[in-house]
Scaffold this motif. Structure first.
Motif, PDB file in Angstrom:
ATOM      1  N   SER A  34       0.854  -1.191   0.000  1.00 45.81           N
ATOM      2  CA  SER A  34       0.000   0.000   0.000  1.00 45.81           C
ATOM      3  C   SER A  34       0.882   1.231   0.000  1.00 45.81           C
ATOM      4  CB  SER A  34      -0.957   0.014   1.199  1.00 45.81           C
ATOM      5  OG  SER A  34      -0.295   0.390   2.373  1.00 45.81           O
ATOM      6  N   ILE A  35       0.320   2.305  -0.488  1.00 44.23           N
ATOM      7  CA  ILE A  35       1.022   3.583  -0.484  1.00 44.23           C
ATOM      8  C   ILE A  35      -0.039   4.664  -0.254  1.00 44.23           C
ATOM      9  CG2 ILE A  35       0.928   3.865  -2.993  1.00 44.23           C
ATOM     10  CD1 ILE A  35       3.774   5.097  -2.785  1.00 44.23           C
ATOM     11  N   ALA A  36       0.211   5.510   0.712  1.00 44.10           N
ATOM     12  CA  ALA A  36      -0.724   6.582   1.036  1.00 44.10           C
ATOM     13  C   ALA A  36       0.066   7.868   1.177  1.00 44.10           C
ATOM     14  CB  ALA A  36      -1.461   6.274   2.341  1.00 44.10           C
ATOM     15  N   VAL A  37      -0.470   8.948   0.654  1.00 43.56           N
ATOM     16  CA  VAL A  37       0.224  10.219   0.711  1.00 43.56           C
ATOM     17  C   VAL A  37      -0.782  11.330   0.975  1.00 43.56           C
ATOM     18  CG1 VAL A  37       0.116  10.526  -1.786  1.00 43.56           C
ATOM     19  CG2 VAL A  37       1.903  11.675  -0.500  1.00 43.56           C
ATOM     20  N   MET A  48       4.426  10.468   3.043  1.00 47.27           N
ATOM     21  CA  MET A  48       4.120   9.279   2.268  1.00 47.27           C
ATOM     22  C   MET A  48       4.374   8.059   3.146  1.00 47.27           C
ATOM     23  SD  MET A  48       5.631   8.422  -1.514  1.00 47.27           S
ATOM     24  CE  MET A  48       5.096  10.016  -2.129  1.00 47.27           C
ATOM     25  N   THR A  49       3.422   7.162   3.205  1.00 53.18           N
ATOM     26  CA  THR A  49       3.573   5.907   3.936  1.00 53.18           C
ATOM     27  C   THR A  49       3.547   4.786   2.922  1.00 53.18           C
ATOM     28  OG1 THR A  49       2.372   6.872   5.797  1.00 53.18           O
ATOM     29  CG2 THR A  49       2.667   4.480   5.798  1.00 53.18           C
ATOM     30  N   ILE A  50       4.619   4.007   2.879  1.00 54.51           N
ATOM     31  CA  ILE A  50       4.768   2.939   1.901  1.00 54.51           C
ATOM     32  C   ILE A  50       4.924   1.628   2.650  1.00 54.51           C
ATOM     33  CG2 ILE A  50       6.114   2.099  -0.064  1.00 54.51           C
ATOM     34  CD1 ILE A  50       7.327   5.041  -0.118  1.00 54.51           C
ATOM     35  N   VAL A  84       1.977   3.206  15.457  1.00 54.21           N
ATOM     36  CA  VAL A  84       0.520   3.117  15.378  1.00 54.21           C
ATOM     37  C   VAL A  84       0.181   3.169  13.893  1.00 54.21           C
ATOM     38  CG1 VAL A  84      -1.664   4.215  15.954  1.00 54.21           C
ATOM     39  CG2 VAL A  84       0.238   4.274  17.588  1.00 54.21           C
ATOM     40  N   ALA A  85      -0.377   2.100  13.374  1.00 53.69           N
ATOM     41  CA  ALA A  85      -0.687   2.003  11.950  1.00 53.69           C
ATOM     42  C   ALA A  85      -2.177   1.717  11.778  1.00 53.69           C
ATOM     43  CB  ALA A  85       0.138   0.902  11.298  1.00 53.69           C
ATOM     44  N   ARG A  86      -2.796   2.484  10.914  1.00 57.86           N
ATOM     45  CA  ARG A  86      -4.226   2.323  10.664  1.00 57.86           C
ATOM     46  C   ARG A  86      -4.514   2.461   9.175  1.00 57.86           C
ATOM     47  NH1 ARG A  86      -3.711   0.837  15.091  1.00 57.86           N
ATOM     48  NH2 ARG A  86      -4.778   1.475  16.989  1.00 57.86           N
ATOM     49  N   GLU A  87      -5.659   1.903   8.781  1.00 57.78           N
ATOM     50  CA  GLU A  87      -6.164   2.162   7.451  1.00 57.78           C
ATOM     51  C   GLU A  87      -7.672   2.294   7.514  1.00 57.78           C
ATOM     52  OE1 GLU A  87      -6.644  -1.464   4.565  1.00 57.78           O
ATOM     53  OE2 GLU A  87      -4.630  -1.486   5.389  1.00 57.78           O
ATOM     54  N   MET A  88      -8.244   2.782   6.440  1.00 55.70           N
ATOM     55  CA  MET A  88      -9.688   2.989   6.384  1.00 55.70           C
ATOM     56  C   MET A  88     -10.240   2.287   5.160  1.00 55.70           C
ATOM     57  SD  MET A  88     -11.810   6.566   6.235  1.00 55.70           S
ATOM     58  CE  MET A  88     -11.901   6.798   4.486  1.00 55.70           C
ATOM     59  N   ALA A  89     -11.451   1.783   5.280  1.00 57.69           N
ATOM     60  CA  ALA A  89     -12.132   1.167   4.141  1.00 57.69           C
ATOM     61  C   ALA A  89     -13.579   1.619   4.126  1.00 57.69           C
ATOM     62  CB  ALA A  89     -12.056  -0.347   4.221  1.00 57.69           C
ATOM     63  N   SER A 149     -13.513   0.367  -1.203  1.00 59.85           N
ATOM     64  CA  SER A 149     -12.355   1.216  -1.419  1.00 59.85           C
ATOM     65  C   SER A 149     -11.550   1.271  -0.121  1.00 59.85           C
ATOM     66  CB  SER A 149     -12.791   2.627  -1.829  1.00 59.85           C
ATOM     67  OG  SER A 149     -11.673   3.437  -2.064  1.00 59.85           O
ATOM     68  N   ARG A 150     -10.241   1.015  -0.221  1.00 54.90           N
ATOM     69  CA  ARG A 150      -9.362   1.051   0.959  1.00 54.90           C
ATOM     70  C   ARG A 150      -8.299   2.116   0.764  1.00 54.90           C
ATOM     71  NH1 ARG A 150      -8.397  -5.119   3.028  1.00 54.90           N
ATOM     72  NH2 ARG A 150      -7.315  -4.011   4.684  1.00 54.90           N
ATOM     73  N   THR A 151      -7.889   2.738   1.865  1.00 54.20           N
ATOM     74  CA  THR A 151      -6.916   3.826   1.780  1.00 54.20           C
ATOM     75  C   THR A 151      -5.473   3.351   1.745  1.00 54.20           C
ATOM     76  OG1 THR A 151      -6.772   3.995   4.183  1.00 54.20           O
ATOM     77  CG2 THR A 151      -8.385   5.396   3.069  1.00 54.20           C
ATOM     78  N   GLY A 152      -5.189   2.208   2.298  1.00 59.87           N
ATOM     79  CA  GLY A 152      -3.807   1.814   2.528  1.00 59.87           C
ATOM     80  C   GLY A 152      -3.396   2.296   3.906  1.00 59.87           C
ATOM     81  N   THR A 153      -2.291   1.789   4.373  1.00 62.94           N
ATOM     82  CA  THR A 153      -1.829   2.061   5.734  1.00 62.94           C
ATOM     83  C   THR A 153      -1.241   3.463   5.858  1.00 62.94           C
ATOM     84  OG1 THR A 153      -1.360  -0.268   6.090  1.00 62.94           O
ATOM     85  CG2 THR A 153      -0.225   1.294   7.524  1.00 62.94           C
ATOM     86  N   ILE A 154      -1.566   4.141   6.958  1.00 64.41           N
ATOM     87  CA  ILE A 154      -0.848   5.336   7.382  1.00 64.41           C
ATOM     88  C   ILE A 154      -0.322   5.035   8.789  1.00 64.41           C
ATOM     89  CG2 ILE A 154      -2.104   6.983   5.952  1.00 64.41           C
ATOM     90  CD1 ILE A 154      -3.726   7.751   8.418  1.00 64.41           C
TER      91      ILE A 154
END
Length: 189
Positions: A34-37, A48-50, A84-89, A149-154
């Protein structure tokens, strides 16, 4: 053994930066989990979280390559910092009058929120660890998932200043200049 690594990077907010970083990982044959920015508290910068899988040596090589990019201000592997790592869906699930109450009970157990109700479906939002999101999605599959739809990890490291913290006394311009020094002004005589 899980070889999942969480890399966080402070990057300049410019067009093409995401593409260059993704291309660097592709060239090294890493599959990006996952990649979130998104923007951060400092104007002109993004975080950016990769999430990638690989052995420690390969991840360190990639980290060093990314660190050399002009647009990358700082980069760190925070996997070992117990972040602390989270994602949203967002999940649109089929809901009939006979299944609606059962879905609502499951949503309550996972502390998710229903954000839209229609005669034949519900849209819910869940945030949490990737395992929590995966488990809820598996439970909802039996009802029929229509879209998702998922955001990926932040992620953020726990406590104190993290590896990407910009010191308050150091203005942003100096941080960016250190990453990409301007060309010397050569007199044109």
């Amino acid at each position: 053994m899980d070889n999942t690594h969480i890399l966080v990077a402070l990057v300049q907010d410019r067009p093409g930066v995401l593409n260059r970083i993704a291309s660097t990982l592709r060239r090294r044959n890493f599959n990006i989990e996952s990649i979130a920015v998104g923007h951060i508290e400092q104007p002109g910068l993004s975080r950016m979280t990769i999430v990638v899988k690989g052995d420690d040596a390969n991840i360190e090589q990639v980290r060093k390559q990314l660190d050399r990019m002009i647009e990358v201000i700082r980069i760190a592997d925070i996997t070992g910092d117990n972040p602390v790592a989270r994602e949203m869906a967002m999940v649109k699930v089929k809901a009939t009058p006979s299944t609606r109450s059962e879905i609502i009970q499951i949503v309550d157990i996972f502390r998710a929120n229903i954000v839209d109700v229609s005669p034949d479906s519900l849209i819910l939002v869940v945030t949490g660890t990737a395992d929590k999101v995966d488990t809820l999605i598996e439970l909802l599959r039996g009802f029929g998932i229509r879209e998702m739809s998922r955001t990926g990890t932040i992620a953020l490291p726990r406590g104190g200043a993290g590896p990407l913290t910009i010191e308050e006394h150091k203005p942003l311009r100096r941080v960016v200049e250190q990453a990409a020094p301007e060309e010397e002004n050569v007199p044109d005589w």
